[in-house]
Design a protein around this motif. Structure first.
Motif, PDB file in Angstrom:
ATOM      1  N   MET A 182     -23.858 -16.733  -6.327  1.00 30.59           N
ATOM      2  CA  MET A 182     -22.516 -16.379  -6.192  1.00 30.59           C
ATOM      3  C   MET A 182     -21.578 -16.979  -6.863  1.00 30.59           C
ATOM      4  SD  MET A 182     -20.897 -15.906  -2.242  1.00 30.59           S
ATOM      5  CE  MET A 182     -21.199 -17.713  -1.602  1.00 30.59           C
ATOM      6  N   GLU A 185     -22.085 -16.171 -11.249  1.00 20.05           N
ATOM      7  CA  GLU A 185     -22.444 -14.861 -11.248  1.00 20.05           C
ATOM      8  C   GLU A 185     -22.773 -14.315 -12.810  1.00 20.05           C
ATOM      9  OE1 GLU A 185     -20.906 -10.600  -9.495  1.00 20.05           O
ATOM     10  OE2 GLU A 185     -19.884 -12.316  -9.035  1.00 20.05           O
ATOM     11  N   TRP A 292     -20.895 -10.915  -0.339  1.00 19.43           N
ATOM     12  CA  TRP A 292     -20.828 -10.743  -2.004  1.00 19.43           C
ATOM     13  C   TRP A 292     -21.930  -9.821  -2.283  1.00 19.43           C
ATOM     14  CZ3 TRP A 292     -24.901 -13.123  -4.988  1.00 19.43           C
ATOM     15  CH2 TRP A 292     -24.646 -12.864  -6.297  1.00 19.43           C
ATOM     16  N   THR A 296     -21.608  -7.080  -5.258  1.00 20.94           N
ATOM     17  CA  THR A 296     -21.967  -7.522  -6.646  1.00 20.94           C
ATOM     18  C   THR A 296     -22.669  -6.481  -7.427  1.00 20.94           C
ATOM     19  OG1 THR A 296     -23.022  -9.214  -8.104  1.00 20.94           O
ATOM     20  CG2 THR A 296     -23.945  -8.975  -6.074  1.00 20.94           C
TER      21      THR A 296
END
Length: 359
Positions: A182, A185, A292, A296
């Motif tokens: 996170m 990335e 997240w 993502t």
């Protein structure tokens, strides 16, 4: 309605041999004797199941699995050492190429991955799996999630693992990889995980057979039982569907063999798993990870157990994970300890997924 499930054979023979090579020699001897010229025969073999594993297979009416490669009780992987924040961390380092970092969860060590990593041979990958040194002046809360994340950050920095890395995590180790990914990335090629700690955090979403253990660990008596009697480590085989050899269990116990604070990691993390309405720094971190992960586009491989443990089949955690984008699901047989229950199924699925990422 009744079904006739009798086997279409009149005689059965069950035998135990020390390894697959001996088994194949024995079967070749039967064939050479001319036995098959007179009798129809089916040979079925595999790793011995634990009582819970046999029960689950019977309930699910699963057929016997074919014999896979032997599951070695002792890891063939050699380790190296590096200094991380003043502590010594040992780690496995196999192969060359794209770094694939394996992170274990509570109770286990890098030993957890000993039968998964060999499936990546010839994949143009560099497999790494680390073990932490014990921390000095330990006490309640020493091994908080934030501490694990801090040492993992420093280990990744020490080995210069910062570009195009693939992270593979199990249990709380998966959450350590989520935390790093996170915050980095653009340096992550992919995430593979099994039995991560994800929302929702209600007791009803926790495996029924594990609830009493986790509730007990939150008591003063449970803490003493861990530090004095190694309660949580000794309970692990109850959730493993494969029968461990004495050598395997000895190695699992080894990091926690000394009574007292050496066993502190196995009580701190279970106590940090959030439930119901409790608010903590760890809960905030895990909820941020889930948010997240739901957004993502990093490629992910989920390796859930069948029937599974934390991410059990039909449970809310598993359904929520299935909604994440860029995710492939590759179920493997097992409960919570999937790398122990089905290392060859997990290794094969991971190798196939990596080929799609690397090539």
């Amino acid at each position: 309605m009744l079904f006739d499930r009798r086997a279409p054979y009149d005689f059965f023979s069950v035998y135990h041999v020390p390894d697959v090579v001996t088994q194949r020699q024995f079967e070749a001897g039967i064939a050479a004797s001319g036995w098959y010229d007179y009798f129809e025969q089916v040979n079925i073999s595999g790793a011995a199941l634990s009582p819970v594993g046999a029960l689950l297979n019977n309930v699910a009416l699963l057929p016997p699995t074919p014999q896979g490669p032997q599951i070695p009780p002792v890891s063939p992987i050699t380790k190296q050492r590096v200094n991380v924040l003043g502590r010594t961390m040992t780690y496995a380092d196999e192969g060359a190429g794209v770094p694939v970092v394996f992170v274990h969860g509570d109770v286990m060590s890098s030993f957890l991955w000993r039968n998964v990593i060999p499936h990546l041979d010839g994949q143009r990958t560099r497999s790494l799996a680390g073990d932490s040194d014990k921390l000095p002046d330990a006490g309640p809360g020493t091994y908080a999630f934030a501490t694990h994340a801090r040492y993992f950050d420093a280990w990744m920095e020490a080995l210069d693992l910062r570009d195009g890395v693939v992270l593979v995590g199990h249990d709380g180790g998966a959450n350590v990889t989520f935390d790093w990914a996170m915050r980095h990335e653009d340096q992550v090629r992919g995430l593979a995980f099994s039995e991560a700690i994800t929302p929702p955090f209600d007791w009803e979403d926790w495996p029924a057979q594990m609830r009493p253990q986790f509730q007990y660990l939150r008591t003063a008596e449970g803490e003493r039982d861990v530090l004095e009697n190694n309660f949580f480590v000794n309970a692990a085989p109850q959730s493993i569907t494969r029968m461990l050899t004495p050598a395997e269990f000895t190695e699992i116990v080894r990091p926690y063999a000394q009574p007292g604070e050496d066993r502190r990691p196995t009580t701190d993390w279970p106590r940090e798993v959030p439930f119901d309405n409790d608010r903590s720094q760890t809960r905030t971190a895990l909820e941020a990870q889930a948010a997240w992960l739901a957004d993502t586009s990093i490629p992910r491989l989920h390796l859930p157990g069948v029937p599974g443990g934390i991410a059990r089949l039909g449970g809310r955690k598993r359904r929520l994970i299935s909604t994440w984008p860029s995710l492939i699901e590759a179920p493997v047989p097992g409960l919570h300890w999937t790398p122990e229950d089905a290392p060859h199924a997990m290794g094969s699925a991971l190798a196939e997924w990596l080929r799609s990422l690397i090539n």
